[in-house]
Design an enzyme around this catalytic site. Structure first.
Site, PDB file in Angstrom:
ATOM      1  N   GLU A   1      -6.098 -10.944  -0.463  1.00 35.22           N
ATOM      2  CA  GLU A   1      -6.815 -10.652   0.795  1.00 35.22           C
ATOM      3  C   GLU A   1      -8.332 -10.601   0.561  1.00 35.22           C
ATOM      4  OE1 GLU A   1      -5.207  -7.313   2.904  1.00 35.22           O
ATOM      5  OE2 GLU A   1      -3.148  -7.753   2.341  1.00 35.22           O
TER       6      GLU A   1
ATOM      7  N   GLU B   1       0.806  -1.238   0.000  1.00 35.95           N
ATOM      8  CA  GLU B   1       0.000   0.000   0.000  1.00 35.95           C
ATOM      9  C   GLU B   1       0.836   1.284   0.000  1.00 35.95           C
ATOM     10  OE1 GLU B   1      -2.725  -0.469   3.291  1.00 35.95           O
ATOM     11  OE2 GLU B   1      -3.207  -2.519   2.723  1.00 35.95           O
TER      12      GLU B   1
HETATM   13  O1  G3I Z   1      -2.529  -8.864  19.511  1.00 37.95           O
HETATM   14  C1  G3I Z   1      -2.993  -7.655  20.129  1.00 37.95           C
HETATM   15  C2  G3I Z   1      -3.676  -7.977  21.458  1.00 37.95           C
HETATM   16  O2  G3I Z   1      -2.712  -8.513  22.351  1.00 37.95           O
HETATM   17  C3  G3I Z   1      -4.297  -6.694  22.031  1.00 37.95           C
HETATM   18  O3  G3I Z   1      -4.997  -7.001  23.211  1.00 37.95           O
HETATM   19  C4  G3I Z   1      -5.242  -6.102  20.981  1.00 37.95           C
HETATM   20  C5  G3I Z   1      -5.899  -4.825  21.463  1.00 37.95           C
HETATM   21  O4  G3I Z   1      -4.954  -3.784  21.413  1.00 37.95           O
HETATM   22  O5  G3I Z   1      -4.505  -5.783  19.773  1.00 37.95           O
HETATM   23  C6  G3I Z   1      -3.981  -6.997  19.200  1.00 37.95           C
HETATM   24  O6  G3I Z   1      -3.273  -6.656  18.027  1.00 37.95           O
HETATM   25  C7  G3I Z   1      -4.139  -6.275  16.950  1.00 37.95           C
HETATM   26  C8  G3I Z   1      -3.919  -7.255  15.787  1.00 37.95           C
HETATM   27  O7  G3I Z   1      -4.684  -6.847  14.635  1.00 37.95           O
HETATM   28  C9  G3I Z   1      -4.349  -8.674  16.163  1.00 37.95           C
HETATM   29  O8  G3I Z   1      -5.749  -8.690  16.373  1.00 37.95           O
HETATM   30  C10 G3I Z   1      -3.709  -4.872  16.502  1.00 37.95           C
HETATM   31  O9  G3I Z   1      -4.034  -3.962  17.535  1.00 37.95           O
HETATM   32  C11 G3I Z   1      -4.483  -4.508  15.229  1.00 37.95           C
HETATM   33  O10 G3I Z   1      -4.006  -3.267  14.732  1.00 37.95           O
HETATM   34  C12 G3I Z   1      -4.225  -5.578  14.162  1.00 37.95           C
HETATM   35  O11 G3I Z   1      -5.006  -5.231  13.030  1.00 37.95           O
HETATM   36  C13 G3I Z   1      -4.598  -5.885  11.812  1.00 37.95           C
HETATM   37  C14 G3I Z   1      -4.314  -4.780  10.779  1.00 37.95           C
HETATM   38  O12 G3I Z   1      -4.028  -5.367   9.500  1.00 37.95           O
HETATM   39  C15 G3I Z   1      -3.102  -3.951  11.203  1.00 37.95           C
HETATM   40  O13 G3I Z   1      -1.965  -4.770  11.237  1.00 37.95           O
HETATM   41  C16 G3I Z   1      -5.747  -6.763  11.329  1.00 37.95           C
HETATM   42  O14 G3I Z   1      -5.920  -7.865  12.217  1.00 37.95           O
HETATM   43  C17 G3I Z   1      -5.432  -7.295   9.938  1.00 37.95           C
HETATM   44  O15 G3I Z   1      -6.551  -8.033   9.422  1.00 37.95           O
HETATM   45  C18 G3I Z   1      -5.144  -6.128   8.995  1.00 37.95           C
HETATM   46  O16 G3I Z   1      -4.792  -6.694   7.756  1.00 37.95           O
HETATM   47  C19 G3I Z   1      -4.491  -5.734   6.726  1.00 37.95           C
HETATM   48  C20 G3I Z   1      -3.342  -6.297   5.891  1.00 37.95           C
HETATM   49  O17 G3I Z   1      -2.229  -6.565   6.731  1.00 37.95           O
HETATM   50  C21 G3I Z   1      -2.994  -5.326   4.772  1.00 37.95           C
HETATM   51  N1  G3I Z   1      -4.181  -5.063   3.934  1.00 37.95           N
HETATM   52  C22 G3I Z   1      -5.329  -4.558   4.700  1.00 37.95           C
HETATM   53  C23 G3I Z   1      -5.712  -5.559   5.789  1.00 37.95           C
HETATM   54  C24 G3I Z   1      -6.955  -5.129   6.546  1.00 37.95           C
HETATM   55  O18 G3I Z   1      -6.728  -3.914   7.194  1.00 37.95           O
END
Ligand code: G3I
Length: 367
Positions: free
Chosen positions: A279, A168
């Site tokens: 995705e 991105e």
């Molecule tokens: O693991 C921690 C947990 O310990 C904590 O309690 C919780 C609350 O703060 O956060 C958890 O981490 C989260 C993680 O997902 C696992 O659930 C992060 O805050 C959260 O930001 C993260 O979001 C991910 C996001 O990318 C950012 O990395 C989403 O799951 C994931 O589906 C999303 O995927 C992205 C692709 O990588 C790129 N393309 C878009 C896609 C959707 O946004």
């Protein structure tokens, strides 16, 4: 009024995959071999999903479905910069290596995701809060790419076949994200930035297929054209970019101009790039009536896999998650959710059967 042919096609399709109510995933005893991965293999495709931890190691139904149905998977978050880097000097590979072990044990392949992404949600606080110069950011990113790929070259022994090197990098209007925290790493153009990071990756592991990954580039438009023009220039300059990931996050409206998507994807293929749908998911409004929403979603899943089937350069279809129980969608898209092929109880939805039905048929064309 829906033209009769479309209606007939719709009725044929829905009857073909209308889900038996509340039945376990059909890969249980009665049909052990008819799996998505088996059907996909007959079409020359890899099929998979983004996989979450700790769910993979804590939910046996989730783990079994992934192990049975898929030939490839992408760690949803476990290979991102924030997950790998608890501090500037430390790497944490414990959980990623458990996922690699799971893949190798089950003869599955993996997509690495992702070496560089601007999203603060995937960056650790020490980096976000640090006051790093352009030179320091360059060193940090170079070190990250080199050490990460060196580690997995040894640990994965070829199970990780490709990486989303850069994710991105363009805004919706096609302009380069000069506002990205990583932009100062290389001269302020997408071309210079991508040249740098793809070269670092290729020098570290020349066997890897290196992808550029983005969303909202499946239909022609300023963003798709910016990505196309940049990748075309990189290929011309001999930069080691091997593939393009179309994320294809879809919904709640179904894209019907499949011809335009196919033509757009084929121009990337004509650059000599592999195509992965990386995705795929199809979010639904919470307010949408269940039956019609699920059938629309099933048609969208079938559209996407049929697109991949019809383009020789398309080698993999990966959905972003498998179940509505574990998903980012409702958190990031208020009033929407239910984007995956399994429901909250991890039971198959019409989308799952639509994938099976589409994969069980030869492509009308594959060029
Ligand atoms: O693991 C921690 C947990 O310990 C904590 O309690 C919780 C609350 O703060 O956060 C958890 O981490 C989260 C993680 O997902 C696992 O659930 C992060 O805050 C959260 O930001 C993260 O979001 C991910 C996001 O990318 C950012 O990395 C989403 O799951 C994931 O589906 C999303 O995927 C992205 C692709 O990588 C790129 N393309 C878009 C896609 C959707 O946004």
């Amino acid at each position: 009024m829906i033209p009769a042919l479309t209606l007939m096609a719709f009725l044929t399709m829905t009857s073909a995959f209308s889900a038996p109510k509340n039945k376990p995933a059909p890969t249980s005893k009665k049909s052990p071999t008819i799996t998505l991965k088996r059907l996909a293999k007959e079409r020359g495709l890899l099929v998979g999903a983004a996989v979450a931890v700790p769910e993979l190691f804590e939910d046996p139904v989730y783990e079994k479905f992934i192990r049975n149905e898929f030939s490839i998977f992408t760690p949803e978050n476990a290979f991102k910069f924030d997950a790998l880097r608890p501090s500037r000097d430390a790497f944490s590979f414990e959980t990623p290596d458990k996922m690699v072990h799971f893949a190798r044990l089950n003869r599955m392949l993996m997509r690495g995701h992702t070496l560089v992404w601007h999203n603060p949600a995937a960056l650790p606080n020490w980096f976000l809060k640090g006051k790093f110069s352009a030179k320091e950011k360059r060193e940090i990113l170079k070190d990250h790419i080199q050490k990460t790929l060196t580690h997995f070259k040894k640990a994965a022994k070829g199970a990780i076949i490709c990486w989303d090197v850069a994710n991105e990098v363009f805004h919706h209007d096609g302009s380069y994200r000069t506002d990205s925290i990583w932009a100062p790493v290389a001269a302020p153009t997408a071309n210079a930035f991508l040249t740098q990071v793809f070269n670092w990756a290729h020098e570290t592991d020349p066997k890897l297929k290196l992808f550029y990954n983005d969303y909202d580039i499946e239909l022609p438009g300023p963003k798709a054209t910016a990505v196309y023009n940049t990748l075309k220039a990189l290929k011309k300059a001999g930069v080691p970019v091997h593939g393009i990931g179309f994320q294809m996050h879809q919904g709640p409206d179904r894209i019907t101009d499949l011809k335009a998507i196919r033509a757009n994807m084929r121009r990337f293929a004509a650059l000599g790039l592999q195509i992965h749908i990386t995705e795929f998911d199809f979010k639904l409004k919470d307010s949408e009536p269940k039956e019609s929403a699920l059938e629309k979603q099933a048609l969208a899943y079938a559209d996407a896999i049929n697109l991949c089937k019809s383009i020789k350069a398309c080698k993999a279809f990966v959905s972003w998650g498998i179940t509505d129980k574990y998903t980012y969608v409702s958190r990031d898209n208020s009033g929407m959710g239910r984007a995956n092929m399994l429901d909250f109880e991890l039971l198959p939805k019409p989308a799952y059967y639509a994938l099976r039905s589409a994969l069980s048929k030869k492509a009308d064309r594959r060029d």
